[in-house]
Design an enzyme around this catalytic site. Structure first.
Site, PDB file in Angstrom:
ATOM      1  CD  GLN A  78     -21.072  -3.960 -34.531  1.00 38.15           C
ATOM      2  OE1 GLN A  78     -21.161  -4.970 -33.860  1.00 38.15           O
ATOM      3  NE2 GLN A  78     -21.631  -3.855 -35.700  1.00 38.15           N
ATOM      4  CG  PHE A  79     -17.067   2.607 -34.807  1.00 37.96           C
ATOM      5  CD1 PHE A  79     -17.566   3.506 -35.727  1.00 37.96           C
ATOM      6  CD2 PHE A  79     -16.196   1.616 -35.234  1.00 37.96           C
ATOM      7  CE1 PHE A  79     -17.203   3.420 -37.068  1.00 37.96           C
ATOM      8  CE2 PHE A  79     -15.833   1.515 -36.559  1.00 37.96           C
ATOM      9  CZ  PHE A  79     -16.342   2.425 -37.485  1.00 37.96           C
ATOM     10  CB  THR A  80     -21.072   0.412 -36.996  1.00 36.96           C
ATOM     11  OG1 THR A  80     -21.167  -0.911 -36.470  1.00 36.96           O
ATOM     12  CG2 THR A  80     -19.770   0.579 -37.771  1.00 36.96           C
TER      13      THR A  80
END
Length: 150
Positions: A78-80
């Site tokens: 989850q890059f966010t």
């Protein structure tokens, strides 16, 4: 690396209508990777996750690890998690690693978890549009950053 650990009664990941991961009691771990991350960050987090005592014992006191309760783990990229919300209303993801760095780190993180866990870890699909479903147990949610080891 930034991670969010959620103690779950059940969790699953679906990609394009196909369930790719499915567990009952255990942990859902969301992981965000940045270019400054190293194998040391991976090893530290893997050890902490597996040994973290966030499951109830016979007296319903959080004294047991996921290993102690024979739980399972799902890891989802989850890059966010590296969103910067300092300016404006649109988050910036400039600190999040690009796939050429993030994918090998993500794969090493999974291998390190499995080594500590002595058990297969389920995963989402890196970079895919995933639908993550979970029933948070407690709720118990813990946020960790390998650059801020408090």
């Amino acid at each position: 690396m930034k991670i969010v650990i959620q103690r779950v009664s059940e969790a699953s990941v679906t990609v394009e209508g196909r369930k790719v991961a499915d567990i009952q009691k255990g942990l859902l771990v969301l992981v965000g990777i940045e270019d400054a991350d190293t194998q040391e960050d991976i090893d530290w987090l893997a050890g902490k996750i597996i040994k973290m005592r966030i499951f109830g014992d016979e007296n319903d006191v959080m004294n047991c690890s996921v290993k102690d309760v024979d739980g399972d783990i799902i890891v989802v990229s989850q890059f966010t998690l590296h969103a910067s919300t300092k300016k404006g209303n649109r988050p910036s993801y400039i600190k999040a690693s690009k796939p050429d760095f993030a994918i090998p780190m993500y794969e090493n993180f999974i291998k390190s978890l499995e080594k500590e866990f002595n058990k297969k870890v389920q995963t989402g699909i890196f970079g895919a549009d995933m639908k993550v479903s979970l029933l948070n147990d407690g709720p118990v949610t813990i946020v960790m950053d390998s650059k801020n080891r408090e």
